[in-house]
Design a protein around this motif. Structure first.
Motif, PDB file in Angstrom:
ATOM      1  N   ILE A   1      14.613  39.865  19.440  1.00 11.76           N
ATOM      2  CA  ILE A   1      15.969  39.969  19.970  1.00 11.76           C
ATOM      3  C   ILE A   1      16.248  41.438  20.265  1.00 11.76           C
ATOM      4  N   ASN A   2      16.597  41.717  21.509  1.00 13.06           N
ATOM      5  CA  ASN A   2      16.930  43.070  21.944  1.00 13.06           C
ATOM      6  C   ASN A   2      18.438  43.139  22.196  1.00 13.06           C
ATOM      7  N   LEU A   3      19.154  43.905  21.389  1.00 14.53           N
ATOM      8  CA  LEU A   3      20.606  44.018  21.523  1.00 14.53           C
ATOM      9  C   LEU A   3      21.036  45.188  22.391  1.00 14.53           C
ATOM     10  N   LEU A   4      20.070  45.895  22.959  1.00 19.60           N
ATOM     11  CA  LEU A   4      20.356  47.078  23.758  1.00 19.60           C
ATOM     12  C   LEU A   4      20.115  46.779  25.239  1.00 19.60           C
ATOM     13  N   PRO A   5      20.428  47.701  26.135  1.00 16.40           N
ATOM     14  CA  PRO A   5      20.198  47.459  27.560  1.00 16.40           C
ATOM     15  C   PRO A   5      18.726  47.173  27.852  1.00 16.40           C
ATOM     16  N   THR A   6      18.491  46.424  28.906  1.00 19.41           N
ATOM     17  CA  THR A   6      17.117  46.151  29.331  1.00 19.41           C
ATOM     18  C   THR A   6      16.603  47.232  30.282  1.00 19.41           C
ATOM     19  N   THR A   7      17.477  48.167  30.659  1.00 21.47           N
ATOM     20  CA  THR A   7      17.095  49.198  31.634  1.00 21.47           C
ATOM     21  C   THR A   7      17.148  50.607  31.053  1.00 21.47           C
ATOM     22  N   ALA A   8      17.430  50.734  29.759  1.00 17.32           N
ATOM     23  CA  ALA A   8      17.556  52.061  29.146  1.00 17.32           C
ATOM     24  C   ALA A   8      17.195  51.989  27.677  1.00 17.32           C
ATOM     25  N   LYS A   9      16.655  53.081  27.156  1.00 15.47           N
ATOM     26  CA  LYS A   9      16.396  53.219  25.721  1.00 15.47           C
ATOM     27  C   LYS A   9      17.623  53.892  25.098  1.00 15.47           C
ATOM     28  N   VAL A  10      18.246  53.205  24.129  1.00 15.75           N
ATOM     29  CA  VAL A  10      19.469  53.697  23.496  1.00 15.75           C
ATOM     30  C   VAL A  10      19.264  53.668  21.982  1.00 15.75           C
ATOM     31  N   CYS A  11      19.255  54.823  21.360  1.00 14.22           N
ATOM     32  CA  CYS A  11      18.934  54.868  19.939  1.00 14.22           C
ATOM     33  C   CYS A  11      19.590  56.073  19.275  1.00 14.22           C
ATOM     34  N   SER A  12      19.847  55.940  17.981  1.00 13.95           N
ATOM     35  CA  SER A  12      20.390  57.049  17.195  1.00 13.95           C
ATOM     36  C   SER A  12      19.291  57.995  16.722  1.00 13.95           C
ATOM     37  N   PHE A  13      18.035  57.615  16.903  1.00 17.80           N
ATOM     38  CA  PHE A  13      16.883  58.485  16.754  1.00 17.80           C
ATOM     39  C   PHE A  13      16.284  58.698  18.148  1.00 17.80           C
ATOM     40  N   ASN A  14      15.364  59.652  18.255  1.00 20.23           N
ATOM     41  CA  ASN A  14      14.615  59.855  19.489  1.00 20.23           C
ATOM     42  C   ASN A  14      13.165  60.150  19.106  1.00 20.23           C
ATOM     43  N   CYS A  15      12.571  59.184  18.400  1.00 20.59           N
ATOM     44  CA  CYS A  15      11.266  59.384  17.769  1.00 20.59           C
ATOM     45  C   CYS A  15      10.198  59.775  18.779  1.00 20.59           C
ATOM     46  N   ILE A  16       9.371  60.726  18.378  1.00 23.10           N
ATOM     47  CA  ILE A  16       8.350  61.245  19.274  1.00 23.10           C
ATOM     48  C   ILE A  16       7.211  60.252  19.498  1.00 23.10           C
ATOM     49  N   TYR A  17       7.190  59.157  18.728  1.00 19.05           N
ATOM     50  CA  TYR A  17       6.112  58.182  18.842  1.00 19.05           C
ATOM     51  C   TYR A  17       6.567  56.834  19.385  1.00 19.05           C
ATOM     52  N   CYS A  18       7.834  56.670  19.740  1.00 19.08           N
ATOM     53  CA  CYS A  18       8.386  55.356  20.066  1.00 19.08           C
ATOM     54  C   CYS A  18       7.716  54.734  21.288  1.00 19.08           C
ATOM     55  N   GLU A  19       7.293  53.470  21.149  1.00 23.61           N
ATOM     56  CA  GLU A  19       6.631  52.780  22.249  1.00 23.61           C
ATOM     57  C   GLU A  19       7.555  52.562  23.446  1.00 23.61           C
ATOM     58  N   CYS A  20       8.871  52.636  23.224  1.00 24.77           N
ATOM     59  CA  CYS A  20       9.832  52.493  24.327  1.00 24.77           C
ATOM     60  C   CYS A  20      10.125  53.823  25.011  1.00 24.77           C
ATOM     61  N   GLY A  21       9.510  54.888  24.547  1.00 26.74           N
ATOM     62  CA  GLY A  21       9.718  56.198  25.147  1.00 26.74           C
ATOM     63  C   GLY A  21      10.900  56.925  24.538  1.00 26.74           C
TER      64      GLY A  21
END
Length: 258
Positions: A25-45
């Motif tokens: 389940i993805n509760l965020l936009p399907t066209t943008a990565k939105v997060c309170s972290f900005n992890c350098i390893y995240c598979e979503c960029g």
């Protein structure tokens, strides 16, 4: 850089290396990565500009989930877990607690034996509604990548300057053991700085944090897909095995995902 975004609210099911057959389940936009972290390893960029990006409503999530579970039930498809993941931090959705209630009801109606899991970066657990909602799911899987502030900031790049390792530990302790700690181990360079959370100093501080938090399980893993930071390397199998042995020696259940 082969990072990707999930293009649907409900995705999968997929075979998770840690959870089994998982419906996402993805509760965020399907066209943008939105997060309170900005992890350098995240598979979503890395986080992307979210202005104008559409966030699904509680009703939309409920409708799509029920339709998917109904179809899977009709087709006799296997399912082990419903997992909140997707394009960022799920607990930042304004109706997160209500969506959890809807998901529990849908699960009970169609797949009563299936677990509900939330993959979270722990940044919202100071909010009462999020804290209480996470206690209602089967597996609240909460991130703690380092107990050393400088490493945590390099790895996770939190949006808030008020959170640090001590903040996370104190709030994670409030779950009184009803949580799973998940940690990404890696090494390399970022922004010209060396990063390695597998060193003896890092592991020592992290194990001390686990002793305070007392999770029911610890999940450790390393890079599986290409990261947005190209100068990172996987922790080796030997490194993960050694860390796992130290976790077990302190009385914790541990799961390795490589």
């Amino acid at each position: 850089m082969s990072t990707f975004l999930f293009d649907k609210i409900i995705f999968g099911p997929v075979k998770s290396r840690r959870l089994g057959v998982s419906l996402g389940i993805n509760l965020l936009p399907t066209t943008a990565k939105v997060c309170s972290f900005n992890c350098i390893y995240c598979e979503c960029g890395f986080n992307t500009p979210a202005k104008g990006a559409y966030i699904p409503t509680r009703d939309e999530v409920k409708t799509e989930l029920i339709a998917t579970l109904s179809a899977m039930k009709e087709a006799n498809q296997p399912l082990d877990v419903i997992t909140f993941a997707g394009n960022g931090e799920p607990t930042i959705h304004k109706d997160f607690a209500g969506i959890i209630d809807d998901t529990i009801a849908a699960r009970d109606a169609y797949f009563p034996d299936v677990k509900i899991s939330v993959l979270s970066n722990s940044t919202q657990i100071d909010k009462p509604s999020v804290f209480e909602a996470l206690q209602r799911v089967d597996n609240n899987i909460l991130k703690l990548d380092s107990a050393v502030d400088t490493t945590l900031r390099l790895l996770n790049q939190p949006g808030s300057t008020t959170v640090n390792a001590a903040w996370f530990i104190e709030h994670l302790k409030k779950f009184e053991g009803k949580l799973i700690i998940q940690t990404m181990f890696l090494h390399g360079k970022t922004g010209g700085q060396t990063i390695d959370n597998t060193t003896p100093e890092e592991i020592g501080a992290w194990l001390e944090a686990l002793q305070q938090i007392k999770p029911k399980q610890v999940m450790i893993y390393t890079l599986d897909r290409e990261a947005p930071t190209q100068t990172l390397q996987k922790a080796t199998h030997e490194e993960l095995t050694s860390i796992a042995q130290r976790i077990k020696s302190q009385g914790f259940d541990v799961l390795i995902g490589e």
